[in-house]
Every structure is written in C-alpha cells, then in structure tokens.
Design a protein around this motif. Structure first.
Motif, PDB file in Angstrom:
ATOM      1  N   ARG A   5      10.615  96.705  91.651  1.00  0.00           N
ATOM      2  CA  ARG A   5      11.269  97.739  92.456  1.00  0.00           C
ATOM      3  C   ARG A   5      10.448  98.118  93.683  1.00  0.00           C
ATOM      4  O   ARG A   5      10.979  98.607  94.659  1.00  0.00           O
ATOM      5  N   GLY A   6       9.159  97.899  93.632  1.00  0.00           N
ATOM      6  CA  GLY A   6       8.288  98.202  94.760  1.00  0.00           C
ATOM      7  C   GLY A   6       6.946  97.550  94.550  1.00  0.00           C
ATOM      8  O   GLY A   6       6.489  97.404  93.419  1.00  0.00           O
ATOM      9  N   GLN A   7       6.329  97.126  95.640  1.00  0.00           N
ATOM     10  CA  GLN A   7       5.011  96.520  95.538  1.00  0.00           C
ATOM     11  C   GLN A   7       4.286  96.638  96.858  1.00  0.00           C
ATOM     12  O   GLN A   7       4.904  96.815  97.904  1.00  0.00           O
ATOM     13  N   TYR A   8       2.988  96.569  96.764  1.00  0.00           N
ATOM     14  CA  TYR A   8       2.152  96.601  97.953  1.00  0.00           C
ATOM     15  C   TYR A   8       1.263  95.370  97.921  1.00  0.00           C
ATOM     16  O   TYR A   8       0.603  95.097  96.918  1.00  0.00           O
ATOM     17  N   ALA A  63       2.466  82.363  90.609  1.00  0.00           N
ATOM     18  CA  ALA A  63       2.798  83.676  91.168  1.00  0.00           C
ATOM     19  C   ALA A  63       1.623  84.258  91.960  1.00  0.00           C
ATOM     20  O   ALA A  63       1.729  85.355  92.503  1.00  0.00           O
ATOM     21  N   GLY A  64       0.501  83.529  91.995  1.00  0.00           N
ATOM     22  CA  GLY A  64      -0.664  84.000  92.741  1.00  0.00           C
ATOM     23  C   GLY A  64      -1.475  85.043  91.997  1.00  0.00           C
ATOM     24  O   GLY A  64      -2.232  85.803  92.597  1.00  0.00           O
ATOM     25  N   VAL A  65      -1.327  85.086  90.671  1.00  0.00           N
ATOM     26  CA  VAL A  65      -1.997  86.108  89.856  1.00  0.00           C
ATOM     27  C   VAL A  65      -3.003  85.439  88.921  1.00  0.00           C
ATOM     28  O   VAL A  65      -2.637  84.606  88.101  1.00  0.00           O
ATOM     29  N   LEU A  66      -4.270  85.826  89.051  1.00  0.00           N
ATOM     30  CA  LEU A  66      -5.298  85.346  88.123  1.00  0.00           C
ATOM     31  C   LEU A  66      -5.792  86.449  87.212  1.00  0.00           C
ATOM     32  O   LEU A  66      -6.448  86.194  86.207  1.00  0.00           O
ATOM     33  N   SER A  67      -5.472  87.685  87.556  1.00  0.00           N
ATOM     34  CA  SER A  67      -5.928  88.834  86.792  1.00  0.00           C
ATOM     35  C   SER A  67      -4.874  89.937  86.894  1.00  0.00           C
ATOM     36  O   SER A  67      -4.233  90.085  87.937  1.00  0.00           O
ATOM     37  N   ALA A  68      -4.699  90.695  85.800  1.00  0.00           N
ATOM     38  CA  ALA A  68      -3.693  91.760  85.836  1.00  0.00           C
ATOM     39  C   ALA A  68      -4.025  92.864  84.851  1.00  0.00           C
ATOM     40  O   ALA A  68      -4.633  92.629  83.807  1.00  0.00           O
ATOM     41  N   LEU A  69      -3.596  94.049  85.205  1.00  0.00           N
ATOM     42  CA  LEU A  69      -3.631  95.211  84.322  1.00  0.00           C
ATOM     43  C   LEU A  69      -2.235  95.810  84.381  1.00  0.00           C
ATOM     44  O   LEU A  69      -1.749  96.158  85.465  1.00  0.00           O
ATOM     45  N   VAL A  70      -1.563  95.895  83.227  1.00  0.00           N
ATOM     46  CA  VAL A  70      -0.183  96.370  83.181  1.00  0.00           C
ATOM     47  C   VAL A  70      -0.068  97.461  82.129  1.00  0.00           C
ATOM     48  O   VAL A  70      -0.505  97.294  80.992  1.00  0.00           O
ATOM     49  N   VAL A  71       0.533  98.588  82.508  1.00  0.00           N
ATOM     50  CA  VAL A  71       0.775  99.694  81.588  1.00  0.00           C
ATOM     51  C   VAL A  71       2.284  99.858  81.452  1.00  0.00           C
ATOM     52  O   VAL A  71       2.973 100.168  82.420  1.00  0.00           O
ATOM     53  N   ALA A  81       9.990 100.419  81.832  1.00  0.00           N
ATOM     54  CA  ALA A  81       9.297 100.290  83.115  1.00  0.00           C
ATOM     55  C   ALA A  81       7.848  99.866  82.874  1.00  0.00           C
ATOM     56  O   ALA A  81       7.337  99.974  81.754  1.00  0.00           O
ATOM     57  N   GLU A  82       7.217  99.414  83.943  1.00  0.00           N
ATOM     58  CA  GLU A  82       5.805  99.045  83.896  1.00  0.00           C
ATOM     59  C   GLU A  82       5.151  99.404  85.217  1.00  0.00           C
ATOM     60  O   GLU A  82       5.801  99.381  86.267  1.00  0.00           O
ATOM     61  N   PHE A  83       3.894  99.717  85.138  1.00  0.00           N
ATOM     62  CA  PHE A  83       3.076  99.843  86.335  1.00  0.00           C
ATOM     63  C   PHE A  83       1.990  98.796  86.201  1.00  0.00           C
ATOM     64  O   PHE A  83       1.279  98.747  85.202  1.00  0.00           O
ATOM     65  N   GLY A  84       1.896  97.926  87.190  1.00  0.00           N
ATOM     66  CA  GLY A  84       0.921  96.853  87.095  1.00  0.00           C
ATOM     67  C   GLY A  84       0.143  96.654  88.376  1.00  0.00           C
ATOM     68  O   GLY A  84       0.630  96.951  89.468  1.00  0.00           O
ATOM     69  N   VAL A  85      -1.059  96.171  88.201  1.00  0.00           N
ATOM     70  CA  VAL A  85      -1.924  95.803  89.315  1.00  0.00           C
ATOM     71  C   VAL A  85      -2.351  94.366  89.067  1.00  0.00           C
ATOM     72  O   VAL A  85      -2.797  94.031  87.974  1.00  0.00           O
ATOM     73  N   GLN A  86      -2.146  93.514  90.079  1.00  0.00           N
ATOM     74  CA  GLN A  86      -2.520  92.119  89.941  1.00  0.00           C
ATOM     75  C   GLN A  86      -3.560  91.762  90.995  1.00  0.00           C
ATOM     76  O   GLN A  86      -3.631  92.393  92.044  1.00  0.00           O
TER      77      GLN A  86
END
Length: 93
Positions: A5-8, A63-71, A81-86
């Motif tokens: 829904r949104g990303q930076y 997807a260009g992701v080697l590391s992630a933190l997802v809540v 829903a999820e909030f994630g940082v990749q």
C-alpha cells in the motif's frame, strides 16, 4: 497474494521498489508461518538464514531483498497487515 500500500525507497540508492502485488508463498513457508502466527520475522541475511529453499532465496534476491524485518498485525486469527523494512544488503536488525 499480498499488496504493498505504500513504500519508501531512498532515491539515491538505485534500487527498484518492491512489487506492488506479490505471492507470499514465493518468499518461504517459514516466513509465512511466523507472520500468520503474529510473530515478527527477522532475516539478517537470506543467503545464510535457515529454513529457506533455494527457490525461496532466489525470490528474495529477485525482489532485491537480502535482509528483512517484518511485524505482522493479526486480528481474529487473520493476517490483516504488516509493517516491514527490507535491505538490499545483509543487516543485523
């Protein structure tokens, strides 16, 4: 299927944004089991994290992701829903 829904994405990073729509299963049964249970997912380095198949690791890299933190947010036993940082590089969260 998931929807972003949104990303930076940092403008100077030269990275491609995560796809707006994706299939959760591509990223791993381990990852999804934790999220559906309402438990955070912390992957410091997909290439050395246990519990992922070669195909799942390839989906993360594609997807260009080697590391992630997802809540995740689970309501009435449903992932809503999820909030994630990749990160495009391995990272100790």
């Amino acid at each position: 299927t998931g929807s972003v829904r949104g990303q930076y994405v940092r403008p100077d990073a030269g990275l491609t944004p995560f796809p707006d729509h994706f299939t959760y299963a591509d990223f791993g049964e381990r990852a999804m089991a934790r999220r559906y249970a309402g438990r955070p997912l912390n992957v410091a380095d997909i290439d050395s994290a246990g519990g992922f198949t070669d195909e799942e690791r390839a989906a993360w890299r594609a997807a260009g992701v080697l590391s992630a933190l997802v809540v995740p947010l689970v309501k009435d036993d449903t992932l809503v829903a999820e909030f994630g940082v990749q990160s495009a590089v391995p990272r100790s969260w």
